[in-house]
Scaffold this motif. Structure first.
Motif, PDB file in Angstrom:
ATOM      1  N   SER A 224      -5.503 -35.928   3.471  1.00 41.63           N
ATOM      2  CA  SER A 224      -5.682 -36.533   2.148  1.00 41.63           C
ATOM      3  C   SER A 224      -4.697 -37.668   1.913  1.00 41.63           C
ATOM      4  O   SER A 224      -4.982 -38.585   1.132  1.00 41.63           O
ATOM      5  N   SER A 225      -3.554 -37.625   2.585  1.00 36.97           N
ATOM      6  CA  SER A 225      -2.547 -38.669   2.394  1.00 36.97           C
ATOM      7  C   SER A 225      -2.805 -39.905   3.245  1.00 36.97           C
ATOM      8  O   SER A 225      -2.165 -40.942   3.023  1.00 36.97           O
ATOM      9  N   LEU A 226      -3.722 -39.827   4.215  1.00 41.38           N
ATOM     10  CA  LEU A 226      -3.999 -40.968   5.086  1.00 41.38           C
ATOM     11  C   LEU A 226      -4.988 -41.909   4.424  1.00 41.38           C
ATOM     12  O   LEU A 226      -5.902 -41.480   3.720  1.00 41.38           O
ATOM     13  N   ASP A 227      -4.797 -43.203   4.682  1.00 41.81           N
ATOM     14  CA  ASP A 227      -5.728 -44.214   4.185  1.00 41.81           C
ATOM     15  C   ASP A 227      -7.095 -44.005   4.836  1.00 41.81           C
ATOM     16  O   ASP A 227      -7.200 -43.746   6.040  1.00 41.81           O
ATOM     17  N   GLN A 228      -8.154 -44.138   4.038  1.00 40.30           N
ATOM     18  CA  GLN A 228      -9.500 -43.903   4.547  1.00 40.30           C
ATOM     19  C   GLN A 228      -9.925 -44.932   5.592  1.00 40.30           C
ATOM     20  O   GLN A 228     -10.840 -44.683   6.374  1.00 40.30           O
ATOM     21  N   SER A 229      -9.283 -46.089   5.615  1.00 44.73           N
ATOM     22  CA  SER A 229      -9.659 -47.123   6.587  1.00 44.73           C
ATOM     23  C   SER A 229      -9.011 -46.912   7.950  1.00 44.73           C
ATOM     24  O   SER A 229      -9.369 -47.580   8.920  1.00 44.73           O
ATOM     25  N   ILE A 230      -8.059 -45.996   8.045  1.00 46.67           N
ATOM     26  CA  ILE A 230      -7.364 -45.742   9.313  1.00 46.67           C
ATOM     27  C   ILE A 230      -8.227 -44.848  10.197  1.00 46.67           C
ATOM     28  O   ILE A 230      -8.761 -43.831   9.743  1.00 46.67           O
ATOM     29  N   GLY A 231      -8.375 -45.231  11.457  1.00 49.20           N
ATOM     30  CA  GLY A 231      -9.101 -44.398  12.400  1.00 49.20           C
ATOM     31  C   GLY A 231      -8.329 -43.122  12.700  1.00 49.20           C
ATOM     32  O   GLY A 231      -7.099 -43.131  12.795  1.00 49.20           O
ATOM     33  N   LEU A 232      -9.057 -42.031  12.851  1.00 47.78           N
ATOM     34  CA  LEU A 232      -8.432 -40.726  13.057  1.00 47.78           C
ATOM     35  C   LEU A 232      -9.017 -40.066  14.297  1.00 47.78           C
ATOM     36  O   LEU A 232     -10.232 -39.946  14.429  1.00 47.78           O
ATOM     37  N   LEU A 233      -8.137 -39.643  15.200  1.00 46.61           N
ATOM     38  CA  LEU A 233      -8.528 -38.887  16.382  1.00 46.61           C
ATOM     39  C   LEU A 233      -7.860 -37.528  16.298  1.00 46.61           C
ATOM     40  O   LEU A 233      -6.628 -37.432  16.305  1.00 46.61           O
ATOM     41  N   VAL A 234      -8.653 -36.463  16.203  1.00 51.52           N
ATOM     42  CA  VAL A 234      -8.139 -35.114  16.017  1.00 51.52           C
ATOM     43  C   VAL A 234      -8.228 -34.376  17.351  1.00 51.52           C
ATOM     44  O   VAL A 234      -9.309 -34.269  17.944  1.00 51.52           O
ATOM     45  N   ILE A 235      -7.091 -33.854  17.828  1.00 54.57           N
ATOM     46  CA  ILE A 235      -7.012 -33.123  19.086  1.00 54.57           C
ATOM     47  C   ILE A 235      -6.367 -31.775  18.807  1.00 54.57           C
ATOM     48  O   ILE A 235      -5.357 -31.690  18.098  1.00 54.57           O
ATOM     49  N   SER A 236      -6.929 -30.720  19.357  1.00 59.27           N
ATOM     50  CA  SER A 236      -6.402 -29.379  19.171  1.00 59.27           C
ATOM     51  C   SER A 236      -6.617 -28.578  20.439  1.00 59.27           C
ATOM     52  O   SER A 236      -7.524 -28.867  21.236  1.00 59.27           O
ATOM     53  N   ASP A 237      -5.790 -27.546  20.624  1.00 57.52           N
ATOM     54  CA  ASP A 237      -5.995 -26.636  21.748  1.00 57.52           C
ATOM     55  C   ASP A 237      -6.928 -25.487  21.375  1.00 57.52           C
ATOM     56  O   ASP A 237      -7.151 -24.605  22.209  1.00 57.52           O
ATOM     57  N   MET A 238      -7.449 -25.500  20.156  1.00 52.52           N
ATOM     58  CA  MET A 238      -8.408 -24.496  19.703  1.00 52.52           C
ATOM     59  C   MET A 238      -9.804 -25.102  19.688  1.00 52.52           C
ATOM     60  O   MET A 238      -9.966 -26.315  19.486  1.00 52.52           O
ATOM     61  N   PRO A 239     -10.853 -24.306  19.887  1.00 51.29           N
ATOM     62  CA  PRO A 239     -12.220 -24.840  19.873  1.00 51.29           C
ATOM     63  C   PRO A 239     -12.540 -25.481  18.523  1.00 51.29           C
ATOM     64  O   PRO A 239     -12.118 -24.982  17.469  1.00 51.29           O
ATOM     65  N   PRO A 240     -13.281 -26.591  18.496  1.00 50.82           N
ATOM     66  CA  PRO A 240     -13.580 -27.266  17.228  1.00 50.82           C
ATOM     67  C   PRO A 240     -14.325 -26.382  16.228  1.00 50.82           C
ATOM     68  O   PRO A 240     -14.209 -26.589  15.016  1.00 50.82           O
ATOM     69  N   SER A 241     -15.094 -25.420  16.715  1.00 46.09           N
ATOM     70  CA  SER A 241     -15.831 -24.552  15.797  1.00 46.09           C
ATOM     71  C   SER A 241     -14.905 -23.738  14.901  1.00 46.09           C
ATOM     72  O   SER A 241     -15.330 -23.246  13.853  1.00 46.09           O
ATOM     73  N   SER A 242     -13.624 -23.599  15.287  1.00 45.02           N
ATOM     74  CA  SER A 242     -12.694 -22.793  14.515  1.00 45.02           C
ATOM     75  C   SER A 242     -11.892 -23.603  13.505  1.00 45.02           C
ATOM     76  O   SER A 242     -11.106 -23.021  12.750  1.00 45.02           O
ATOM     77  N   TRP A 243     -12.075 -24.957  13.479  1.00 44.16           N
ATOM     78  CA  TRP A 243     -11.272 -25.744  12.537  1.00 44.16           C
ATOM     79  C   TRP A 243     -11.965 -26.967  11.965  1.00 44.16           C
ATOM     80  O   TRP A 243     -11.577 -27.454  10.898  1.00 44.16           O
ATOM     81  N   LYS A 244     -13.010 -27.505  12.582  1.00 42.47           N
ATOM     82  CA  LYS A 244     -13.542 -28.788  12.122  1.00 42.47           C
ATOM     83  C   LYS A 244     -14.196 -28.689  10.745  1.00 42.47           C
ATOM     84  O   LYS A 244     -14.178 -29.655   9.965  1.00 42.47           O
ATOM     85  N   ASN A 245     -14.773 -27.533  10.393  1.00 40.38           N
ATOM     86  CA  ASN A 245     -15.398 -27.392   9.076  1.00 40.38           C
ATOM     87  C   ASN A 245     -14.375 -27.327   7.954  1.00 40.38           C
ATOM     88  O   ASN A 245     -14.720 -27.529   6.782  1.00 40.38           O
TER      89      ASN A 245
END
Length: 344
Positions: free
Chosen positions: A294-315
């Motif tokens: 929420s604190s990041l500017d909406q125009s900034i590109g975001l790359l999200v990397i995690s060691d957990m499967p995306p199904s457990s956090w992306k929603n």
């Protein structure tokens, strides 16, 4: 018989003393890179100095253990007294971490192979082994993240855009743009050359944040190998954006979400050292991710990397502007992935 036994014992004693003396007064100097990526081939320069006078050394083997576990050997059949020899060892750097540059072990079976003598030479110099860089495939699957930077030497018309279709060849089209399977079918019908037509390329975002976290719900299984693979993906992404001259920052839960810029070479090396020494954060909460996003500017590109499967956090992530998330399970060995799918 007693005389033969005594002579044999005397010969064995002389051989044991000669084996020990063969490696005495051998000094070792080594030099090599101070940093490397895991799995990268490194070159280690060795110099064996024979400081003794009068007695040479024979059949000396030098075995080096590189940072993280790689090993290589070299053989010196003869080292004359008061001289030195040079050798180059090539080996692969092992796992990430701060390791000794190369521990050396000298071995010799001289004379006659009856006795094995060895000496160990620890190394006080350190080598920093970064994670193996892996560029996330997700960055290359989207046209807006796949084009060259506008400030590069490549013209905008030559950059890779989105494929539209095929068209007849025109003067000035590069030969690499010819689609040979379609051209052969066209020529069989009496037509001419066909080339791929691409839409105008997109542009890289003005700034990118690489967000690394270890949050996972649904009781997802924690696996150390996935954490190592996620670090490799983060390191590859930082290097990728650095090569494209796109300003990039790293925000990681194991670093208390501090903003680490990786725009310059010095900053990139500092981020690599941070990833090298990283330890998995065990207490990441979903509200931390939501507050940070929420604190990041909406125009900034975001790359999200995690060691957990995306199904457990992306929603759990809020919707925002340009965003790409990396599926760490996509990069597992084929046999491991197939076993897990079969078990499920």
């Amino acid at each position: 018989m007693a005389s033969l036994g005594a002579a044999g014992a005397l010969l064995a004693g002389i051989g044991a003393l000669a084996a020990r003396a063969n490696l005495q007064q051998l000094q070792i100097e080594r030099s090599g890179p101070r940093t490397a990526n895991a799995g990268q081939m490194i070159r280690l320069q060795l110099r064996l100095i024979h400081a003794r006078r009068g007695l040479d050394s024979f059949q000396v083997d030098a075995a080096a253990t590189a940072a993280g576990g790689g090993e290589a050997k070299t053989h010196a059949p003869w080292i004359a007294a008061s001289t030195s020899i040079h050798a180059e060892l090539r080996m692969a750097a092992g796992s990430r971490g701060d390791h000794p540059m190369a521990d050396l072990r000298l071995e010799s079976s001289f004379p006659l192979g009856l006795f094995q003598a060895n000496t160990h030479s620890p190394c006080s110099e350190r080598m920093l082994v970064f994670p193996k860089p892996l560029v996330p495939i997700e960055l290359l699957d989207r046209g807006a993240w796949n084009t060259e930077h506008p400030r590069s030497s490549m013209a905008a018309g030559d950059a890779h855009g989105e494929p539209r279709g095929l068209r007849p060849h025109r003067a000035g089209d590069p030969a690499r743009s010819i689609c040979w399977p379609a051209t052969l079918r066209s020529q069989a019908r009496g037509g001419g050359l066909l080339v791929r037509e691409l839409d105008p390329p997109g542009f890289q975002p003005s700034e990118v944040v690489v967000l690394f976290h270890s949050f996972g719900s649904q009781r997802a299984l924690i696996r150390p190998d996935r954490f190592e693979r996620a670090l490799s993906l983060a390191w590859g992404a930082l290097r990728h954006f650095h090569d494209l001259r796109v300003p990039v920052r790293l925000r990681a839960d194991f670093d208390a979400w501090q903003a680490r810029s990786a725009t310059t070479r010095r900053q990139l090396a500092a981020c690599g050292e941070l990833l090298t020494r990283a330890r998995r954060c065990q207490s990441t909460e979903v509200h931390e991710l939501q507050t940070l996003l929420s604190s990041l500017d909406q125009s900034i590109g975001l790359l999200v990397i995690s060691d957990m499967p995306p199904s457990s956090w992306k929603n759990a992530l809020p919707h925002r502007g340009p965003r790409v998330w990396v599926d760490v399970t996509r990069y597992e060995p084929r046999s491991t992935s197939s076993r897990h799918r079969h078990h499920a």
